[in-house]
Design an enzyme around this catalytic site. Structure first.
Site, PDB file in Angstrom:
ATOM      1  N   SER A 117      51.005 112.631   2.475  1.00 22.01           N
ATOM      2  CA  SER A 117      51.340 111.809   1.555  1.00 22.01           C
ATOM      3  C   SER A 117      51.456 111.970   0.164  1.00 22.01           C
ATOM      4  O   SER A 117      50.628 113.311  -0.327  1.00 22.01           O
ATOM      5  CB  SER A 117      50.691 110.535   1.662  1.00 22.01           C
ATOM      6  N   TYR A 141      42.842 106.210   1.165  1.00 18.72           N
ATOM      7  CA  TYR A 141      44.167 106.491   1.642  1.00 18.72           C
ATOM      8  C   TYR A 141      44.485 108.048   1.259  1.00 18.72           C
ATOM      9  O   TYR A 141      44.681 108.862   1.981  1.00 18.72           O
ATOM     10  CB  TYR A 141      45.336 105.522   1.775  1.00 18.72           C
ATOM     11  N   LYS A 145      44.124 111.816   3.178  1.00 20.47           N
ATOM     12  CA  LYS A 145      45.345 112.641   3.617  1.00 20.47           C
ATOM     13  C   LYS A 145      45.163 113.937   2.923  1.00 20.47           C
ATOM     14  O   LYS A 145      45.494 115.171   3.593  1.00 20.47           O
ATOM     15  CB  LYS A 145      46.702 112.064   3.140  1.00 20.47           C
ATOM     16  N   GLN A 202      60.720  89.793  -6.477  1.00 23.14           N
ATOM     17  CA  GLN A 202      60.336  89.855  -7.594  1.00 23.14           C
ATOM     18  C   GLN A 202      60.131  91.298  -7.794  1.00 23.14           C
ATOM     19  O   GLN A 202      59.827  92.292  -6.823  1.00 23.14           O
ATOM     20  CB  GLN A 202      58.905  89.022  -7.798  1.00 23.14           C
ATOM     21  N   ARG A 217      60.795 105.613  -8.606  1.00 23.46           N
ATOM     22  CA  ARG A 217      60.259 106.411  -7.497  1.00 23.46           C
ATOM     23  C   ARG A 217      60.985 107.033  -6.518  1.00 23.46           C
ATOM     24  O   ARG A 217      62.502 106.686  -6.728  1.00 23.46           O
ATOM     25  CB  ARG A 217      59.547 105.581  -6.656  1.00 23.46           C
ATOM     26  N   ALA A 280      48.041  96.533 -11.857  1.00 22.62           N
ATOM     27  CA  ALA A 280      47.395  97.570 -12.391  1.00 22.62           C
ATOM     28  C   ALA A 280      47.428  98.819 -12.053  1.00 22.62           C
ATOM     29  O   ALA A 280      47.786  99.086 -10.697  1.00 22.62           O
ATOM     30  CB  ALA A 280      45.786  97.020 -11.977  1.00 22.62           C
TER      31      ALA A 280
END
Length: 323
Positions: A117, A141, A145, A202, A217, A280
């Site tokens: 990832s 997580y 990885k 949203q 992204r 955040a």
């Protein structure tokens, strides 16, 4: 050559299985169905229900199906939830991977493609993430990885394991109308759920220092991703050299506002997203270079944004619009 796909009943794993079959390679699936779906696995592909934590089951699977390599997609993939469930995350992703590697060593299976990832990078302050960008995971997580990658590297030294790890961000779309993303945390399913329920999707923050103010992204089509997993497997079968890790990245990225506009355009459902506060720790932009993977793993962006949205929407509708 027979490849075991762990997590092969999941959204990404099921596409990897189909890419293997399209390349005339044999596949067997092992999945505990905690988030996968039995119906995602083609009827003629051997299916073993169980966990990678079960070393005896892994050994039997290797023996009974003549497994020669592993594409390891199984894992607990929810970065946000991993903060609340760190022990579970480490058990599934670290202990599970160690158990898998032990079974492989015991049965002489010496090649593995690891679904890692881009979470291993955390929130890097660079315009374009490369494989050499410092690793700074910011969730259990992401940490799990990165540890998985370390385990592969250590087994490479200790036991001659041939391996590579593929790092990527947001996976979307569908390469088969019978497979769709059922994650309760990913952007496309969340937006589709809202539209099908008559709610307005949203956007979390529109005041970032990006061209339209929303996060940017990598968004990658799942079928493109699957092709590169199989390309890596083929190179391992052929004894060809591979780097320890590759980024599967777009090189330029897409903003959340662009995603929303494409979804409205493709579905024909007009909406103006609600602007919610920033989340955040959400960085303005994280985009990876895919140049090295393009060189070695047949990596390229074969689908436009509209094609990503259209394929995902069609698969969701084929499933009856169910969550």
């Amino acid at each position: 050559m027979t490849w075991l796909v762990t997590g092969g009943a999941g959204y990404i794993g099921a596409h990897v299985v189909r890419a293997l079959l399209d390349s005339d390679l044999s596949a067997v699936v092992l999945d505990d169905l905690s988030s996968g779906h039995r119906e995602f696995v083609p009827a003629h592909v051997p299916f073993v229900r169980g966990s990678i934590l079960d070393g005896a089951l892994l050994a039997r699977t290797f023996d009974e199906h003549g497994v020669t390599g592993v594409i390891h997609v199984a894992g607990f993939k929810y970065a946000g939830v991993s903060v609340q469930r760190p022990l579970h995350t480490y058990e599934q992703n670290v202990t599970g991977t160690a158990t898998l590697l032990a079974a492989m060593q015991d049965r002489g299976v010496d090649r593995i493609v690891f679904s890692s990832s881009a979470a291993v990078y955390g929130t890097p302050d660079v315009d374009l993430v490369t494989e050499s960008t410092p690793k700074n995971p910011q969730s259990p997580y992401g940490e799990s990885k990165l540890i998985g990658e370390w385990l592969l590297a250590d087994q490479g030294v200790a036991a001659g394991l041939r391996h590579t790890s593929l790092r990527y961000f947001n996976v979307v779309g569908s390469g088969d109308p019978s497979i769709y993303d059922t994650s309760p945390h990913n952007l496309f399913p969340l937006v589709f759920d809202a539209l099908l329920d008559g709610r307005t999707p949203q956007i979390n923050g529109d005041d970032y220092p990006t061209p339209d103010g929303t996060n940017v992204r990598d968004y990658l089509h799942v079928a493109d991703l699957a092709v590169s997993h199989v390309a890596a497997a083929r190179r391992l079968d052929a004894g060809e050299p591979l780097d320890a890790a590759y980024n599967l990245g777009s090189g330029d990225g897409v903003s959340v506002a662009q995603i929303m506009a494409a979804i409205a355009r493709v579905t024909g459902i007009e909406f103006t997203p609600i602007i919610a506060p920033r989340r955040a720790g959400d960085p303005p932009r994280i985009v990876a270079s895919g140049e090295t993977a393009a060189r070695d793993l047949d990596w390229r962006m074969r689908h436009t944004l509209d094609q990503m949205v259209s394929s995902a929407w069609q698969a969701r509708m084929a499933a009856g619009g169910a969550s």
